[in-house]
Enzyme design. Sequence first.
Site, short mmCIF file in Angstrom:
data_model
loop_
_atom_site.label_atom_id
_atom_site.label_comp_id
_atom_site.label_asym_id
_atom_site.label_seq_id
_atom_site.Cartn_x
_atom_site.Cartn_y
_atom_site.Cartn_z
N ARG A 169 -16.55 8.90 -1.73
CA ARG A 169 -16.19 10.56 -2.58
C ARG A 169 -18.00 11.12 -2.62
NH1 ARG A 169 -13.70 7.00 -6.28
NH2 ARG A 169 -14.86 6.35 -7.42
N PHE A 197 -2.44 10.09 -2.01
CA PHE A 197 -2.65 8.42 -2.76
C PHE A 197 -3.67 8.60 -3.69
CE2 PHE A 197 -1.34 7.37 2.12
CZ PHE A 197 -0.17 6.92 0.86
N ASP A 255 0.57 11.52 -5.03
CA ASP A 255 0.31 10.31 -5.34
C ASP A 255 1.90 10.38 -5.93
OD1 ASP A 255 -1.26 7.72 -6.07
OD2 ASP A 255 0.64 8.24 -6.96
N SER A 256 2.81 9.25 -5.42
CA SER A 256 3.34 8.80 -5.48
C SER A 256 4.05 8.69 -7.09
CB SER A 256 4.73 7.62 -4.50
OG SER A 256 4.28 6.77 -4.86
N ALA A 313 3.49 14.72 -7.31
CA ALA A 313 4.38 13.37 -6.89
C ALA A 313 4.99 13.69 -6.17
CB ALA A 313 5.16 12.83 -9.40
N ASP A 344 -6.25 7.58 1.77
CA ASP A 344 -6.70 6.35 0.86
C ASP A 344 -5.94 5.15 0.19
OD1 ASP A 344 -8.51 4.36 -0.16
OD2 ASP A 344 -9.18 5.41 -1.82
N CYS A 381 -8.57 -0.71 2.01
CA CYS A 381 -8.89 -1.57 1.07
C CYS A 381 -8.13 -3.38 1.12
CB CYS A 381 -9.03 -1.47 -0.15
SG CYS A 381 -7.44 -1.46 -0.32
#
Length: 396
Positions: free
Chosen positions: A214, A230, A252-253, A279, A300, A340
């Site tokens: 970050r 995300f 982001d969803s 969203a 990400d 990740c």
Amino acid sequence: MKTLILRRGKEESLDRFHPWVFSGALTRMPQEGDGIEEGDLVKVAANDGRVIGTGHFQIGSIAVRMLTFDADEEVNGEFYRNRLVQAYELRNALGLPSESTTAFRLVHGEGDFIPGLVVDIYGATAVVQAHSPGIHFARKAIAEAIVSIAELGVKSVYYKSETTLPYKAHLDPENGYLIGDFISDTALENGLKFRIDWLRGQKTGFFVDQRDNRALVGHFSKGRSVLNMFCYTGGFSVYALAGGAREVVSVDSSAKAISLTDANMELNFPGDTRHSSRAEDAFKYLDNMEAGRHDLIILDPPAFAKHRSALRNALQGYRRLNAKAFEKIAPGGILFTFSCSQAVNREQFRLAVFSAAAQSRRKVRILHQLTQPADHPVNIYHPEGEYLKGLVLYVE
């Protein structure tokens, strides 16, 4: 304490201090009536009877997570306190906590020689996650050990393992405070403020593993139009605005994630109109986005593959996502892209991104190769602990 015997030759990985014993390495898996329950401490011995060490037994492909390779060391409250003190001493050497950073990881499972345990610190609150039944049964001793380290300043310990323990173990864990109660949900990271929702948020409430990455986003953000896909709690978005971005868009969803992002932006930059949020599904947003609008994009996503059985689909997902970013990013743009997924290794991820770049037919250069921060150490005998992979790319 019962002893499990390894097949001939299967002690080699343990003699190299790898902390996992796979079920196929045992001469016989414990059966009902053997007096061994999931989460019990067991001795592990080579086929010739030599005791190698002690670990937690569990049902599954990983049958034992080794806690010690000292055949005579006892695993008790003092054992956990000693390991936690060692973990704290490492963080102290890293300058954690500090006046500007009160959010960090205290225990990173195998990386701190306590397999199955994760402890994140948010100010005066520790959030504990158990990933094995044995750690679940030791949770109170672990909580008491955390609070006993005066230099940490932890007053409350919250247990959050409802979604991390094996469901077949039938443990019925309940999230809740083991010690103390709610104090504050605000923590600092490099001087920036974040509200941490350990009650309902993902993982322990915040992704502390992206702290260094970050900060790098903040370094590259000055004067740029930033898209944070995300976004979850908006960590990258906060750093981008702090770094002088002319515009930041968070996507982001989850509407709940967007509300957390908006709250963190308002906490740090009240009334700043440079930030907007949506969203919406990431792939849909990228499909509809105007090409060239953003010259810094952050990808990400959540783990596309939590198990090796999903590896092929995960790699296809990474290729598709990065190909869309290469298609839409402005010339001279910078792409931060991450995986990740522990099941996806560094080479596989890099090949997926390479394939996406080749598909775009754009000139792409690697500026940085990223990983998890030092408070997420990798046990040199357990390379599987290096799960976070990232690339910073310059796209002409």
